[in-house]
Design an enzyme around this catalytic site. Structure first.
Site, short mmCIF file in Angstrom:
data_model
loop_
_atom_site.label_atom_id
_atom_site.label_comp_id
_atom_site.label_asym_id
_atom_site.label_seq_id
_atom_site.Cartn_x
_atom_site.Cartn_y
_atom_site.Cartn_z
CG HIS A 6 5.32 -9.28 5.23
ND1 HIS A 6 5.05 -9.25 6.58
CD2 HIS A 6 5.99 -8.14 4.96
CE1 HIS A 6 5.53 -8.14 7.10
NE2 HIS A 6 6.13 -7.46 6.15
CG ASN A 30 11.85 -5.81 7.34
OD1 ASN A 30 13.07 -5.75 7.20
ND2 ASN A 30 11.02 -5.06 6.63
CB ILE A 89 -0.94 -0.03 1.23
CG1 ILE A 89 -2.17 0.81 1.02
CG2 ILE A 89 -0.23 0.38 2.50
CD1 ILE A 89 -3.23 0.60 2.11
CD GLN A 108 7.62 -9.52 11.35
OE1 GLN A 108 8.37 -10.01 12.21
NE2 GLN A 108 6.71 -10.23 10.72
P1 5GP Z 1 7.35 -4.81 7.44
O1 5GP Z 1 6.43 -5.49 8.42
O2 5GP Z 1 8.18 -5.77 6.64
O3 5GP Z 1 8.18 -3.75 8.09
O4 5GP Z 1 6.48 -4.03 6.37
C1 5GP Z 1 5.08 -4.12 6.30
C2 5GP Z 1 4.66 -3.62 4.94
O5 5GP Z 1 3.26 -3.81 4.83
C3 5GP Z 1 4.94 -2.13 4.70
O6 5GP Z 1 5.72 -1.98 3.51
C4 5GP Z 1 3.55 -1.51 4.57
O7 5GP Z 1 3.48 -0.48 3.61
C5 5GP Z 1 2.71 -2.70 4.17
N1 5GP Z 1 1.31 -2.62 4.60
C6 5GP Z 1 0.87 -2.30 5.86
N2 5GP Z 1 -0.46 -2.34 5.91
C7 5GP Z 1 -0.88 -2.68 4.67
C8 5GP Z 1 -2.18 -2.87 4.11
O8 5GP Z 1 -3.22 -2.73 4.75
N3 5GP Z 1 -2.25 -3.22 2.79
C9 5GP Z 1 -1.11 -3.39 2.04
N4 5GP Z 1 -1.27 -3.73 0.75
N5 5GP Z 1 0.13 -3.22 2.54
C10 5GP Z 1 0.25 -2.86 3.85
#
Ligand code: 5GP
Ligand code: ZN
Length: 121
Positions: free
Chosen positions: A97, A86, A31, A91
């Site tokens: 993911h 992450n 997103i 994370q």
């Molecule tokens: P991390 O957990 O690896 O730090 O990153 C989480 C990722 O999920 C981020 O890049 C963030 O933009 C994405 N993200 C968080 N909430 C949503 C959502 O509701 N929809 C989508 N498509 N991506 C999301």
């Protein structure tokens, strides 16, 4: 898992730009992308992180990453890509993911919706 945003996406309670799905995983566009076609590959089962995830599912995610990266490269003409996963304090979403971060020598950031249209042609 209650209150897990990715479980809600997988269950269809929250919309996403889904570009791939099979029995074990879904892949959808981030997103808040760092580049055009930034994709998250997410297991349907809730695993928290690299320590938690089942090895068969993890291997499957890597196989799917190969396929999706190939498609992103072909359709969005990226010049390379990086896989990121992450854990712990870095994370944000505590449902495992794998990120695909496409790299472009030159490109302007597009709307996620427009990337989705290109990837789904
Ligand atoms: P991390 O957990 O690896 O730090 O990153 C989480 C990722 O999920 C981020 O890049 C963030 O933009 C994405 N993200 C968080 N909430 C949503 C959502 O509701 N929809 C989508 N498509 N991506 C999301
Ligand atoms: Zn979850």
């Amino acid at each position: 898992m209650e209150n897990c945003i990715f479980c809600k996406i997988i269950n269809g309670d929250i919309p996403c730009y889904k570009i791939y799905e099979d029995d074990l995983v879904v892949a959808f566009l981030d997103i808040n992308p760092i580049s055009n076609g930034h994709t998250l590959i997410v297991p349907k089962q809730h695993f928290q992180d690299l320590y938690d995830i089942d090895n068969n599912v993890l291997n499957h995610i890597l196989e799917i990453a190969k396929k999706i990266a190939k498609q992103i490269t072909a359709k969005l003409n990226c010049d390379g890509f990086t896989l990121v996963q992450n854990n712990g304090a870095v994370q944000e979403v505590k449902h495992f993911h794998l990120h695909i971060h496409p790299y472009y020598k030159n490109s302007e950031i597009m709307k996620v919706e427009d990337c989705f249209k290109i990837l789904n042609i």
